[in-house]
Design a protein around this motif. Structure first.
Motif, PDB file in Angstrom:
ATOM      1  N   GLU A  59       0.824  -1.203   0.000  1.00 33.23           N
ATOM      2  CA  GLU A  59       0.000   0.000   0.000  1.00 33.23           C
ATOM      3  C   GLU A  59       0.865   1.263   0.000  1.00 33.23           C
ATOM      4  OE1 GLU A  59      -2.332  -0.570   3.437  1.00 33.23           O
ATOM      5  OE2 GLU A  59      -0.648  -0.511   4.806  1.00 33.23           O
ATOM      6  N   TYR A  60       0.298   2.311  -0.565  1.00 34.74           N
ATOM      7  CA  TYR A  60       1.017   3.584  -0.607  1.00 34.74           C
ATOM      8  C   TYR A  60       0.871   4.323   0.724  1.00 34.74           C
ATOM      9  CZ  TYR A  60       2.047   3.392  -5.573  1.00 34.74           C
ATOM     10  OH  TYR A  60       2.556   3.035  -6.785  1.00 34.74           O
ATOM     11  N   VAL A  61       1.939   4.974   1.105  1.00 35.31           N
ATOM     12  CA  VAL A  61       1.910   5.833   2.295  1.00 35.31           C
ATOM     13  C   VAL A  61       2.590   7.159   1.937  1.00 35.31           C
ATOM     14  CG1 VAL A  61       1.883   3.988   4.015  1.00 35.31           C
ATOM     15  CG2 VAL A  61       4.077   4.829   3.152  1.00 35.31           C
ATOM     16  N   ARG A  62       2.299   8.153   2.738  1.00 36.06           N
ATOM     17  CA  ARG A  62       2.993   9.437   2.661  1.00 36.06           C
ATOM     18  C   ARG A  62       4.095   9.434   3.702  1.00 36.06           C
ATOM     19  NH1 ARG A  62       2.088  14.082  -0.750  1.00 36.06           N
ATOM     20  NH2 ARG A  62      -0.093  14.056  -1.313  1.00 36.06           N
ATOM     21  N   VAL A  63       5.278   9.811   3.293  1.00 33.11           N
ATOM     22  CA  VAL A  63       6.421   9.804   4.204  1.00 33.11           C
ATOM     23  C   VAL A  63       7.138  11.142   4.143  1.00 33.11           C
ATOM     24  CG1 VAL A  63       8.600   8.684   4.783  1.00 33.11           C
ATOM     25  CG2 VAL A  63       6.757   7.348   3.790  1.00 33.11           C
ATOM     26  N   ILE A  64       7.424  11.687   5.299  1.00 36.99           N
ATOM     27  CA  ILE A  64       8.371  12.802   5.368  1.00 36.99           C
ATOM     28  C   ILE A  64       9.652  12.213   5.923  1.00 36.99           C
ATOM     29  CG2 ILE A  64       8.893  15.091   6.248  1.00 36.99           C
ATOM     30  CD1 ILE A  64       5.385  14.135   6.617  1.00 36.99           C
ATOM     31  N   GLU A  65      10.704  12.280   5.142  1.00 36.11           N
ATOM     32  CA  GLU A  65      11.957  11.606   5.466  1.00 36.11           C
ATOM     33  C   GLU A  65      13.058  12.643   5.678  1.00 36.11           C
ATOM     34  OE1 GLU A  65      13.148   8.175   2.983  1.00 36.11           O
ATOM     35  OE2 GLU A  65      14.947   9.344   2.607  1.00 36.11           O
ATOM     36  N   MET A  66      13.822  12.454   6.735  1.00 36.52           N
ATOM     37  CA  MET A  66      14.894  13.405   7.035  1.00 36.52           C
ATOM     38  C   MET A  66      16.105  12.643   7.558  1.00 36.52           C
ATOM     39  SD  MET A  66      14.232  16.861   9.125  1.00 36.52           S
ATOM     40  CE  MET A  66      15.537  17.855   9.795  1.00 36.52           C
ATOM     41  N   GLY A  67      17.213  12.776   6.861  1.00 32.91           N
ATOM     42  CA  GLY A  67      18.443  12.141   7.309  1.00 32.91           C
ATOM     43  C   GLY A  67      19.171  13.028   8.305  1.00 32.91           C
ATOM     44  N   PHE A  68      19.957  12.388   9.164  1.00 29.56           N
ATOM     45  CA  PHE A  68      20.743  13.158  10.129  1.00 29.56           C
ATOM     46  C   PHE A  68      22.055  12.434  10.387  1.00 29.56           C
ATOM     47  CE2 PHE A  68      19.728  10.296  13.619  1.00 29.56           C
ATOM     48  CZ  PHE A  68      18.502   9.768  13.230  1.00 29.56           C
ATOM     49  N   GLY A  70      26.164  12.967  12.639  1.00 22.24           N
ATOM     50  CA  GLY A  70      26.854  13.677  13.710  1.00 22.24           C
ATOM     51  C   GLY A  70      27.052  12.755  14.883  1.00 22.24           C
ATOM     52  N   GLY A  71      26.599  13.161  16.068  1.00 20.37           N
ATOM     53  CA  GLY A  71      26.743  12.354  17.274  1.00 20.37           C
ATOM     54  C   GLY A  71      26.138  10.969  17.123  1.00 20.37           C
ATOM     55  N   PHE A  72      25.040  10.890  16.457  1.00 16.56           N
ATOM     56  CA  PHE A  72      24.471   9.615  16.026  1.00 16.56           C
ATOM     57  C   PHE A  72      23.839   9.857  14.658  1.00 16.56           C
ATOM     58  CE2 PHE A  72      21.569  11.795  18.840  1.00 16.56           C
ATOM     59  CZ  PHE A  72      20.304  11.662  18.298  1.00 16.56           C
ATOM     60  N   GLU A  73      23.621   8.767  13.896  1.00 21.11           N
ATOM     61  CA  GLU A  73      23.188   8.985  12.510  1.00 21.11           C
ATOM     62  C   GLU A  73      22.123   7.989  12.103  1.00 21.11           C
ATOM     63  OE1 GLU A  73      27.045   8.651  10.953  1.00 21.11           O
ATOM     64  OE2 GLU A  73      26.916   6.508  10.558  1.00 21.11           O
ATOM     65  N   GLY A  74      21.328   8.402  11.158  1.00 20.98           N
ATOM     66  CA  GLY A  74      20.267   7.535  10.665  1.00 20.98           C
ATOM     67  C   GLY A  74      19.272   8.338   9.856  1.00 20.98           C
ATOM     68  N   THR A  75      18.034   7.815   9.778  1.00 23.02           N
ATOM     69  CA  THR A  75      16.964   8.543   9.099  1.00 23.02           C
ATOM     70  C   THR A  75      15.729   8.549   9.991  1.00 23.02           C
ATOM     71  OG1 THR A  75      16.264   6.519   7.963  1.00 23.02           O
ATOM     72  CG2 THR A  75      17.719   8.015   6.747  1.00 23.02           C
ATOM     73  N   ALA A  76      14.997   9.632   9.901  1.00 16.92           N
ATOM     74  CA  ALA A  76      13.739   9.766  10.643  1.00 16.92           C
ATOM     75  C   ALA A  76      12.602   9.883   9.635  1.00 16.92           C
ATOM     76  CB  ALA A  76      13.790  10.998  11.532  1.00 16.92           C
ATOM     77  N   HIS A  77      11.461   9.315   9.998  1.00 16.16           N
ATOM     78  CA  HIS A  77      10.319   9.302   9.083  1.00 16.16           C
ATOM     79  C   HIS A  77       9.035   9.602   9.857  1.00 16.16           C
ATOM     80  CE1 HIS A  77      12.779   6.831   6.214  1.00 16.16           C
ATOM     81  NE2 HIS A  77      13.325   6.471   7.353  1.00 16.16           N
ATOM     82  N   LEU A  78       8.198  10.434   9.263  1.00 15.80           N
ATOM     83  CA  LEU A  78       6.807  10.507   9.691  1.00 15.80           C
ATOM     84  C   LEU A  78       6.009   9.805   8.604  1.00 15.80           C
ATOM     85  CD1 LEU A  78       6.018  14.113  10.984  1.00 15.80           C
ATOM     86  CD2 LEU A  78       6.812  12.124  12.253  1.00 15.80           C
ATOM     87  N   VAL A  79       5.169   8.863   8.998  1.00 16.34           N
ATOM     88  CA  VAL A  79       4.468   8.026   8.026  1.00 16.34           C
ATOM     89  C   VAL A  79       2.962   8.127   8.248  1.00 16.34           C
ATOM     90  CG1 VAL A  79       4.265   5.709   7.057  1.00 16.34           C
ATOM     91  CG2 VAL A  79       6.422   6.424   8.102  1.00 16.34           C
ATOM     92  N   PHE A  80       2.241   8.418   7.166  1.00 26.66           N
ATOM     93  CA  PHE A  80       0.783   8.547   7.237  1.00 26.66           C
ATOM     94  C   PHE A  80       0.132   7.775   6.096  1.00 26.66           C
ATOM     95  CE2 PHE A  80       2.679  12.592   8.424  1.00 26.66           C
ATOM     96  CZ  PHE A  80       2.131  12.830   9.665  1.00 26.66           C
ATOM     97  N   MET A  81      -1.086   7.342   6.343  1.00 27.51           N
ATOM     98  CA  MET A  81      -1.902   6.929   5.222  1.00 27.51           C
ATOM     99  C   MET A  81      -2.245   8.200   4.439  1.00 27.51           C
ATOM    100  SD  MET A  81      -1.934   3.764   5.480  1.00 27.51           S
ATOM    101  CE  MET A  81      -3.070   3.351   4.151  1.00 27.51           C
ATOM    102  N   PRO A  82      -2.401   8.111   3.119  1.00 23.20           N
ATOM    103  CA  PRO A  82      -2.587   9.327   2.306  1.00 23.20           C
ATOM    104  C   PRO A  82      -3.729  10.225   2.761  1.00 23.20           C
ATOM    105  CG  PRO A  82      -2.093   7.474   0.880  1.00 23.20           C
ATOM    106  CD  PRO A  82      -2.247   6.907   2.275  1.00 23.20           C
ATOM    107  N   THR A  83      -4.850   9.644   3.165  1.00 21.70           N
ATOM    108  CA  THR A  83      -5.985  10.487   3.566  1.00 21.70           C
ATOM    109  C   THR A  83      -5.681  11.239   4.859  1.00 21.70           C
ATOM    110  OG1 THR A  83      -6.936   8.515   4.590  1.00 21.70           O
ATOM    111  CG2 THR A  83      -7.784   9.145   2.427  1.00 21.70           C
ATOM    112  N   ASP A  84      -4.967  10.598   5.768  1.00 19.77           N
ATOM    113  CA  ASP A  84      -4.586  11.268   7.011  1.00 19.77           C
ATOM    114  C   ASP A  84      -3.621  12.415   6.722  1.00 19.77           C
ATOM    115  OD1 ASP A  84      -5.719   8.742   7.816  1.00 19.77           O
ATOM    116  OD2 ASP A  84      -4.874   9.094   9.799  1.00 19.77           O
ATOM    117  N   ALA A  85      -2.697  12.177   5.797  1.00 17.09           N
ATOM    118  CA  ALA A  85      -1.728  13.222   5.434  1.00 17.09           C
ATOM    119  C   ALA A  85      -2.444  14.438   4.854  1.00 17.09           C
ATOM    120  CB  ALA A  85      -0.723  12.666   4.435  1.00 17.09           C
TER     121      ALA A  85
END
Lengths: 200, 122
Positions: A59-68, A70-85
């Motif tokens: 299924e499709y989702v809406r994602v806001i993705e942000m890499g980071f 430095g002191g620690f590293e990885g990616t952060a995501h906010l994930v929504f179903m399209p209608t919620d977004a």
């Protein structure tokens, strides 16, 4: 099989403070209370992630993705179903007088800004508490098949640290997930820093 | 009416700033740091409202360039970045106030007043 983190309590405490800040800033933007629930912290093989995240279906989702990094590293995501977004974006833009034929573009821009603020609230709180410094990538708003969220592991063993929480804005019937993927080396650095705090 | 240069890659943030202080300032919009420096090299502004995390040229680079070129005006940095070291970097580069997003009219007006006072333009 999930492995419990050795410093689960300390990690949970520090992440929880960041999640609390995120709920506060999102609530301020929406002028509605935001609930955070179902927090999860675990170390997984990437092959286990689709099941753990409940994203086995295509299924499709809406994602806001942000890499980071430095002191620690990885990616952060906010994930929504399209209608919620869509409901979330429309709530923030109501009254701004934005006029455009391209509603999709407005929604993407709005969701990117929401993600930027919410993810910064979590990571910034953690960085300040741990005395670490982080550098952020520009956030991206994507519409993807959910299983494409699974990260490419950087430790060569296919292992990743998953931090996840569900949030809900009851007043506008919006639910979503906050998901962080960290490298194992980042977890080790976090653990060292947290041990320092615990003994400081 | 005084003129504010608002630098933010997010059209939504631009719209929010315009809604909050558009009655107090004539708003000129720039979408990134390079565009902002272009405006600053040609025109005089009474206030700079500056985002940090932007493509092309970020806010810290704008502050550094302003310092090099001797451009002085009240600066409010509007950012989602809560890190204490970010405040230190902005202060070292000559930014007067760091205001964390999300913005409200009360918080923005207070930050502008503080920036005006710090810049000696109050």
């Amino acid at each position: 099989m999930k492995d419990e983190l050795p410093d689960l309590t300390l990690l949970a405490d520090i992440v929880a403070k960041g999640l609390g800040k995120a709920a506060a800033v999102l609530g301020e933007m929406l002028e509605s209370p935001v609930s955070i629930m179902d927090r999860e912290y675990c170390v997984l093989h990437v092959s286990e992630l689709p099941l753990a995240l409940g994203i086995e279906k295509g299924e499709y989702v809406r994602v806001i993705e942000m890499g980071f990094s430095g002191g620690f590293e990885g990616t952060a995501h906010l994930v929504f179903m399209p209608t919620d977004a869509e409901r979330l974006a429309d709530r923030v833009t109501v009254g701004l007088g934005l006029v455009s034929d391209d509603i999709e573009s407005i929604r993407r821009g709005t969701l990117s800004e929401i993600g930027n603020i919410v993810i910064n609230a979590i990571l910034g709180t953690m960085a300040n508490d741990l005395g670490m410094e982080l550098t952020y990538m520009v956030p991206l708003c994507l519409r993807v098949v959910a299983r494409d969220l699974v990260p490419i592991p950087t430790d060569g063993k296919g292992t990743v640290v998953l931090i996840r929480a569900r949030f809900s804005v009851a007043a506008i019937e919006v639910d979503g997930d906050i998901i962080f993927f960290l490298s194992l080396s980042s977890l080790e650095r976090l653990a060292l820093s947290m041990q320092g705090l615990a003994h400081g | 009416m005084p003129i504010a240069l608002v630098v933010d890659d997010s059209p939504i943030s631009q719209a929010i700033v315009a809604k909050l202080v558009g009655g107090d300032y004539t708003i000129v919009e720039a979408m990134n740091g390079a565009e902002a420096l272009e405006f600053l090299s040609r025109e005089c502004f009474d206030l700079l409202l500056l985002d940090l995390l932007m493509p092309v040229m970020d806010g810290a680079a704008v502050l550094a360039a302003m310092k090099d070129r001797g451009i002085h005006l009240p600066v409010v940095v509007m950012t989602a970045d809560l890190q204490e070291r970010t405040r230190d970097i902005v202060a070292a580069l000559g930014g007067h106030v760091v205001l964390n997003k999300p913005l409200t009219r009360a918080k923005l007006l207070a930050a502008i007043a503080e920036a005006n006072a710090a810049a000696g333009t109050a």
